[in-house]
Design a protein around this motif. Structure first.
Motif, PDB file in Angstrom:
ATOM      1  N   GLU B  42       0.834  -1.198   0.000  1.00 21.36           N
ATOM      2  CA  GLU B  42       0.000   0.000   0.000  1.00 21.36           C
ATOM      3  C   GLU B  42       0.867   1.244   0.000  1.00 21.36           C
ATOM      4  OE1 GLU B  42      -2.650  -0.576   3.249  1.00 21.36           O
ATOM      5  OE2 GLU B  42      -3.834  -2.072   2.139  1.00 21.36           O
ATOM      6  N   GLU B  43       1.825   1.276   0.900  1.00 18.43           N
ATOM      7  CA  GLU B  43       2.754   2.395   0.963  1.00 18.43           C
ATOM      8  C   GLU B  43       4.039   1.947   0.299  1.00 18.43           C
ATOM      9  OE1 GLU B  43       2.905   5.492   2.668  1.00 18.43           O
ATOM     10  OE2 GLU B  43       0.699   5.414   2.743  1.00 18.43           O
ATOM     11  N   ARG B  44       4.472   2.690  -0.716  1.00 18.70           N
ATOM     12  CA  ARG B  44       5.701   2.265  -1.376  1.00 18.70           C
ATOM     13  C   ARG B  44       6.918   2.434  -0.460  1.00 18.70           C
ATOM     14  NH1 ARG B  44       8.204   2.950  -7.391  1.00 18.70           N
ATOM     15  NH2 ARG B  44       9.969   1.667  -6.883  1.00 18.70           N
ATOM     16  N   TYR B  45       7.002   3.585   0.230  1.00 20.44           N
ATOM     17  CA  TYR B  45       8.182   3.850   1.053  1.00 20.44           C
ATOM     18  C   TYR B  45       7.814   3.768   2.528  1.00 20.44           C
ATOM     19  CZ  TYR B  45       9.944   5.350  -3.407  1.00 20.44           C
ATOM     20  OH  TYR B  45      10.314   5.369  -4.728  1.00 20.44           O
ATOM     21  N   THR B  46       8.571   3.013   3.291  1.00 20.49           N
ATOM     22  CA  THR B  46       8.289   2.838   4.715  1.00 20.49           C
ATOM     23  C   THR B  46       9.595   2.908   5.514  1.00 20.49           C
ATOM     24  OG1 THR B  46       8.567   0.475   4.539  1.00 20.49           O
ATOM     25  CG2 THR B  46       6.325   1.307   4.234  1.00 20.49           C
ATOM     26  N   ASN B  47       9.433   2.820   6.826  1.00 25.40           N
ATOM     27  CA  ASN B  47      10.587   2.753   7.729  1.00 25.40           C
ATOM     28  C   ASN B  47      11.577   3.892   7.552  1.00 25.40           C
ATOM     29  OD1 ASN B  47       9.573   0.407   8.743  1.00 25.40           O
ATOM     30  ND2 ASN B  47      10.851  -0.910   7.450  1.00 25.40           N
ATOM     31  N   PHE B  48      11.072   5.106   7.627  1.00 24.89           N
ATOM     32  CA  PHE B  48      11.954   6.257   7.430  1.00 24.89           C
ATOM     33  C   PHE B  48      12.884   6.469   8.620  1.00 24.89           C
ATOM     34  CE2 PHE B  48       8.544   7.012   4.474  1.00 24.89           C
ATOM     35  CZ  PHE B  48       9.189   7.574   3.393  1.00 24.89           C
ATOM     36  N   ASN B  49      14.133   6.707   8.310  1.00 22.36           N
ATOM     37  CA  ASN B  49      15.105   7.066   9.337  1.00 22.36           C
ATOM     38  C   ASN B  49      15.922   8.230   8.830  1.00 22.36           C
ATOM     39  OD1 ASN B  49      15.046   5.433  11.664  1.00 22.36           O
ATOM     40  ND2 ASN B  49      15.613   3.684  10.349  1.00 22.36           N
ATOM     41  N   ARG B  50      15.909   9.307   9.547  1.00 24.09           N
ATOM     42  CA  ARG B  50      16.618  10.475   9.034  1.00 24.09           C
ATOM     43  C   ARG B  50      18.119  10.222   9.064  1.00 24.09           C
ATOM     44  NH1 ARG B  50      15.388  16.437  11.152  1.00 24.09           N
ATOM     45  NH2 ARG B  50      17.202  16.143  12.464  1.00 24.09           N
ATOM     46  N   VAL B  51      18.775  10.459   7.935  1.00 24.03           N
ATOM     47  CA  VAL B  51      20.229  10.268   7.916  1.00 24.03           C
ATOM     48  C   VAL B  51      20.976  11.568   7.681  1.00 24.03           C
ATOM     49  CG1 VAL B  51      20.247   7.832   7.262  1.00 24.03           C
ATOM     50  CG2 VAL B  51      20.108   9.565   5.479  1.00 24.03           C
ATOM     51  N   GLY B  52      20.293  12.608   7.254  1.00 29.47           N
ATOM     52  CA  GLY B  52      21.028  13.851   7.047  1.00 29.47           C
ATOM     53  C   GLY B  52      20.089  14.981   6.730  1.00 29.47           C
ATOM     54  N   GLN B  53      20.522  16.179   7.068  1.00 26.38           N
ATOM     55  CA  GLN B  53      19.685  17.322   6.740  1.00 26.38           C
ATOM     56  C   GLN B  53      20.562  18.487   6.326  1.00 26.38           C
ATOM     57  OE1 GLN B  53      17.070  18.730   9.856  1.00 26.38           O
ATOM     58  NE2 GLN B  53      15.758  19.704   8.326  1.00 26.38           N
ATOM     59  N   GLY B  54      20.233  19.075   5.200  1.00 29.52           N
ATOM     60  CA  GLY B  54      20.882  20.313   4.790  1.00 29.52           C
ATOM     61  C   GLY B  54      19.893  21.425   4.994  1.00 29.52           C
ATOM     62  N   ALA B  55      20.241  22.583   4.486  1.00 32.99           N
ATOM     63  CA  ALA B  55      19.323  23.692   4.660  1.00 32.99           C
ATOM     64  C   ALA B  55      18.120  23.546   3.738  1.00 32.99           C
ATOM     65  CB  ALA B  55      20.036  25.002   4.376  1.00 32.99           C
ATOM     66  N   LEU B  56      18.325  22.822   2.644  1.00 32.71           N
ATOM     67  CA  LEU B  56      17.280  22.713   1.643  1.00 32.71           C
ATOM     68  C   LEU B  56      16.471  21.434   1.780  1.00 32.71           C
ATOM     69  CD1 LEU B  56      16.254  24.191  -0.894  1.00 32.71           C
ATOM     70  CD2 LEU B  56      17.833  22.795  -2.224  1.00 32.71           C
ATOM     71  N   LYS B  57      17.179  20.330   1.999  1.00 29.62           N
ATOM     72  CA  LYS B  57      16.449  19.066   1.997  1.00 29.62           C
ATOM     73  C   LYS B  57      16.899  18.141   3.119  1.00 29.62           C
ATOM     74  CE  LYS B  57      19.453  16.994  -1.524  1.00 29.62           C
ATOM     75  NZ  LYS B  57      20.342  18.078  -1.937  1.00 29.62           N
ATOM     76  N   THR B  58      16.008  17.239   3.448  1.00 27.50           N
ATOM     77  CA  THR B  58      16.304  16.221   4.432  1.00 27.50           C
ATOM     78  C   THR B  58      16.375  14.889   3.707  1.00 27.50           C
ATOM     79  OG1 THR B  58      14.992  17.467   5.996  1.00 27.50           O
ATOM     80  CG2 THR B  58      15.562  15.228   6.625  1.00 27.50           C
ATOM     81  N   VAL B  59      17.348  14.089   4.101  1.00 30.31           N
ATOM     82  CA  VAL B  59      17.483  12.780   3.470  1.00 30.31           C
ATOM     83  C   VAL B  59      17.200  11.703   4.501  1.00 30.31           C
ATOM     84  CG1 VAL B  59      19.022  11.219   2.245  1.00 30.31           C
ATOM     85  CG2 VAL B  59      19.147  13.668   1.806  1.00 30.31           C
ATOM     86  N   TYR B  60      16.330  10.767   4.124  1.00 27.51           N
ATOM     87  CA  TYR B  60      15.999   9.651   4.998  1.00 27.51           C
ATOM     88  C   TYR B  60      16.516   8.367   4.374  1.00 27.51           C
ATOM     89  CZ  TYR B  60      12.560  12.862   7.006  1.00 27.51           C
ATOM     90  OH  TYR B  60      11.952  13.920   7.604  1.00 27.51           O
ATOM     91  N   GLN B 113       2.027  12.404  -0.526  1.00 29.18           N
ATOM     92  CA  GLN B 113       0.581  12.603  -0.390  1.00 29.18           C
ATOM     93  C   GLN B 113       0.213  14.072  -0.213  1.00 29.18           C
ATOM     94  OE1 GLN B 113       2.629  10.896   1.571  1.00 29.18           O
ATOM     95  NE2 GLN B 113       1.832  10.611   3.636  1.00 29.18           N
ATOM     96  N   ASP B 114       1.191  14.887   0.227  1.00 25.54           N
ATOM     97  CA  ASP B 114       0.920  16.328   0.352  1.00 25.54           C
ATOM     98  C   ASP B 114       1.289  17.085  -0.914  1.00 25.54           C
ATOM     99  OD1 ASP B 114       0.160  15.811   2.940  1.00 25.54           O
ATOM    100  OD2 ASP B 114       2.205  16.099   3.712  1.00 25.54           O
TER     101      ASP B 114
END
Lengths: 196, 669
Positions: B42-60, B113-114
């Motif tokens: 149902e959900e393609r992407y699951t189990n998010f864990n943040r690994v990094g954040q810049g000023a523009l984007k966050t990477v999980y 979804q947003d």
């Protein structure tokens, strides 16, 4: 149940796309079954070809009109065979006939419960599953299918192990694999031959 | 009732069929468990864990349930609104357009979804290039990995994409030096000027007014990026690569200090002093880090080229190659051979000198003498090695120039300026000779020299300077040359008519190689005799006869008194220039005082075979047909052309011929 798109089945290609190769294959598969069935019903060899052609012709012509909501394909199939036999005999001035001990008449409305229908049913299923088994045979090498067939014959595990020289584990694994393959094949043949 | 005749076997088989078709609607999916799992996603992407954040984007780090693997999932930071969407998608698409083993892969770009954009990519490890540099001791491995970085950037530049934020943190790495260029957030298409990038750094420091427009990372960004003049190109990435190479070699940044110091030093190209970097590499780094883009390597390819030269112990372009350096490197490349030679020379010298010194006097100590001699020998060796290198280089330059001259000459033959073609050809011969003197094994120079000498008919030279060649054309040329070993002609010294004809008789012009040669020889001969007042017609016609010697029924007669030529043939293709319908054909060598040409050909006559001829009258009535193989031909002096009325496609012929000269009269007979 998965809704298999009819474009991917033999019957779907024949009916919806008018694919000539699919028609030919479908035709020959039904034909084989009808001969197989009529022989089971001990139709005299003299009448066999005429009757078979008549039934086949009717089947193919009416395939498109088959409506699933009015009953299962197998019931419809036996109805066609029954009607063909009767029509044939009516030409020979007889309203009902007996074949191999079965009384065939138009009057038996509750067709699905007549002995003949049970027979046709069983023959169709047997025909399909044997067709599937033959196809599966090509997918395996060695004694896998052989071991599976022994199990179908009701032979005890020890006998299978002894005859094939396989370990118990291997017999188990191979049987499971052959069965899985067979089930997929049956499923595929049903969707190929029975309109849904 | 089931038929009692159905066996156990059949029954068991049918049971399986029932199992498939009737009872359990899920049974078919059970047979395909992976398909079932995929269908059930149902959900393609699951189990998010943040690994990094810049000023523009966050990477999980996330699980891609459909592809059944872990991936990196990038989204815009929560506080950033739709005004950043386009930049975010730009980065995703730009990166996705690059497909290279050393550049990060984008798997999926989409909207969540947003309706906010996201993209997924290779999951990075935390191992970045700076850590690799710190941990790996092997100098070679570091240089190799840096060359891989260059390869990736060369690929991107080739697609007109520049990175503009190359720094060790943006280069992922494994312990073997396999690199992955990431974070193309500042990257741009050079051909696209609609994109306005926004920098992580810019966002972080948005309160800083002084450096408010900076796009890049201080310490790695180029001076032009600091000036924010938007005049960035591939050379901006060259600069960043230079800074990375500095770090890789020295283990510390090229521009240390606080941000302002870094920016000032970047603009002035003031590097922290080198301490352990090899001298050649220092020069490479300095050239990459030049303030003015014009003084840098002009492309990453050039930088890589120099690094490869460095890696293979050749002198690098960044340094002005000097004799000592070149010879040092020469010895380094050929260490064993050089050592053996040097050692033998020393030993022999010592023996000779020892003996001679014994014979003379014993004033000098033997060992002392040996040392002195060996140092001289060493110097000599060094000198010789350097000489070999520069000889090769010079030979190549000579040969390149000579080739240019040769082709220039051959192309001049094409126009009405045949005379101008003589000098470049003679020059090319001189240059090729010099090149071969320096590098006798230069095949390219040898082949072209043979070709040029064949055209001059200087066979004596070819035979005197025979060299082995596998080239079939050259082999055939040499074979022809050997039949006239005394031909030693040049532009000034031309053969007699009969010498020329003898040569032509040896050619088999049914092969294109020899037809080409015949044409070039005749052109060169004609051109070098341009000053002569002699009638060239007999020579030209004799040569033409030789060229057509394999054509049945070919005959050409020259009536001097009548100023006319009668030509008879069954195959008119050998009247044409081999090279092009627009080149003067063989008949154009006939002198202008010959006024009439009669052509009787059972084959079709090609109009281009008449191109540039000077006959007053051309009679084609004895020729069955005429083919217009050139759109337009030049017949400046021709007043009349006679054609048989039976020729097919008369209209086309008349139209084409009448364009060649306004005064031309076409007579149909």
């Amino acid at each position: 149940m998965a809704n298999f798109d009819t474009r991917y089945t033999l019957i779907g290609r024949a009916l919806n796309l008018n694919d000539q190769d699919a028609w030919n294959e479908l035709h020959s598969t039904y034909e084989k079954f009808i001969y197989f069935l009529l022989r089971k019903l001990s139709v005299p060899e003299n009448d066999l070809d005429d009757l078979a052609q008549q039934a086949l012709c009717y089947l193919v012509k009416n395939l498109e009109k088959y409506d699933q909501s009015k009953g299962k394909f197998r019931n419809w199939l036996s109805q066609i065979v029954r009607t063909s036999v009767l029509m044939y005999h009516r030409k020979n001035k007889s309203n009902s006939t007996k074949l191999a001990g079965y009384t065939i008449s138009l009057e038996s409305e509750d067709s699905s419960h007549s002995d003949l229908d049970v027979l046709i049913h069983a023959q169709w299923e047997s025909y399909i599953s044997k067709l599937a088994l033959e196809r599966v045979r090509n997918n395996f090498r060695g004694v896998a299918v052989e071991a599976f067939e022994m199990a179908l014959n009701g032979e005890p595990k020890t006998a299978i192990i002894e005859k094939t020289g396989l370990s118990e584990g291997s017999v188990h694994t191979l049987r499971r694999r052959v069965k899985r393959s067979l089930m997929l094949e049956i499923k595929s043949i049903i969707s190929d031959l029975e309109p849904s | 009732m089931a038929d009692p005749s159905i066996s156990h076997f059949d029954k068991a088989l049918i049971d399986i069929l029932h199992e498939v078709s009737n009872e359990d609607p899920d049974s078919i999916e059970d047979l395909n468990p992976r398909y079932r799992a995929l269908r059930g996603t149902e959900e393609r992407y699951t189990n998010f864990n943040r690994v990094g954040q810049g000023a523009l984007k966050t990477v999980y780090q996330a699980r891609d349930e459909m592809a059944n693997r872990d991936i990196a999932y990038a989204v815009l930071n929560d506080e950033l609104n739709f005004s950043y969407y386009d930049n975010f998608v730009y980065e995703a698409w730009l990166t996705a357009s690059l497909s290279h083993p050393n550049i990060i892969n984008i798997y999926d770009v989409g909207l969540d979804q947003d309706e906010r954009p996201y993209f997924t990519m290779d999951l990075k490890s935390n191992y970045t290039y700076d850590r690799f540099i710190r941990e790996v001791q092997s100098h070679k491995l570091i240089v190799d990995s840096f060359i891989s970085i260059c390869n990736a950037i060369i690929y991107a530049h080739d697609k007109s994409i520049i990175h503009l934020d190359l720094k060790p943190e943006n280069i992922q790495c494994d312990v073997f030096g396999e690199v992955l260029i990431c974070d193309w957030g500042l990257g741009r298409m050079l051909t696209d000027d609609t994109h306005i990038p926004c920098s992580d750094y810019n966002l972080e420091k948005k309160n800083s007014t002084l450096y408010g427009h900076i796009q890049g990372t201080p310490g790695y960004m180029s001076p032009e990026q600091i000036l924010a003049n938007d005049l960035y190109d591939e050379r901006s990435d060259v600069f960043s690569l230079g800074a990375i190479l500095y770090l890789a070699m020295e283990g510390r940044p090229a521009f240390p200090g606080d941000v302002e110091t870094i920016l000032v030093n970047t603009q002035e190209s003031t590097l922290a002093p080198f301490s352990k970097c090899p001298a050649s590499l220092q020069l490479i780094i300095k050239q990459a880090l030049a303030t003015n883009p014009d003084s840098r390597y002009q492309s990453v390819s050039e930088l890589r080229q120099d690094l490869l030269r460095y890696a293979s112990d050749h002198p690098v372009a960044a340094e002005k190659s000097n004799l000592l350096k070149t010879s040092q490197l020469y010895f380094k490349r050929n260490a064993t051979t050089s050592a053996i030679i040097l050692f033998s020379i020393i030993v022999i010298s010592i023996i000779v000198l020892t003996l001679s010194s014994q014979l003379q006097s014993k004033k000098l100590e033997v060992n002392q003498l040996g040392d002195e001699i060996s140092s001289v020998i060493h110097e000599y060796e060094t000198f010789e090695a350097a000489l070999i290198d520069s000889k090769q280089e010079m030979a190549q330059r000579l040969s390149d120039l000579a080739t240019k001259k040769l082709y220039e000459s051959l192309s001049l033959f094409e126009f009405q300026k045949s005379q101008d073609a003589v000098t470049p050809l003679d020059n090319s011969v001189i240059l090729f000779e010099k090149a071969l003197k320096l590098a006798p094994d230069n095949e390219h120079a040898y082949h072209h020299l043979v070709q040029a000498k064949m055209i001059q008919l200087d066979f004596e030279y070819i035979i005197a300077h025979l060299s082995h060649s596998e080239n079939d054309v050259i082999k055939r040329y040499i074979q022809i040359a050997q039949q006239f070993p005394h031909y030693n002609f040049s532009a000034e010294h031309r053969p007699t008519g009969s010498q020329l004809v003898a040569f032509f008789n040896q050619l088999d012009c049914r092969t294109s190689t020899e037809l080409q040669l015949a044409e070039a020889v005749l052109r060169y001969d004609h051109a070098s005799r341009a000053q002569s007042k002699e009638d060239y017609t007999p020579v030209a016609l004799a040569c033409l006869t030789a060229i057509n010697q394999y054509v049945d029924g070919f005959a050409i007669t020259y009536n001097k008194e009548m100023h006319s030529i009668h030509l008879q043939t069954t195959n008119s293709s050998h009247l044409l220039s081999f090279f092009s319908p627009y080149r003067p054909p063989f008949l154009s060598f006939v002198d202008p005082h010959v006024q009439r040409l009669y052509v009787a050909s059972s084959d079709t006559v090609y109009t281009s075979s008449l191109n540039h001829t000077r006959f007053e009258e051309i009679d084609l009535t004895q020729s069955a047909s005429i083919t217009c193989d050139a759109d337009q031909i030049s017949l400046p002096d021709t007043k009349t052309i006679r054609i048989t009325k039976n020729a097919p496609q008369l209209e086309v012929i008349i139209r084409t011929l009448s364009q060649s000269n306004d005064a031309l009269q076409i007579v149909i007979e």
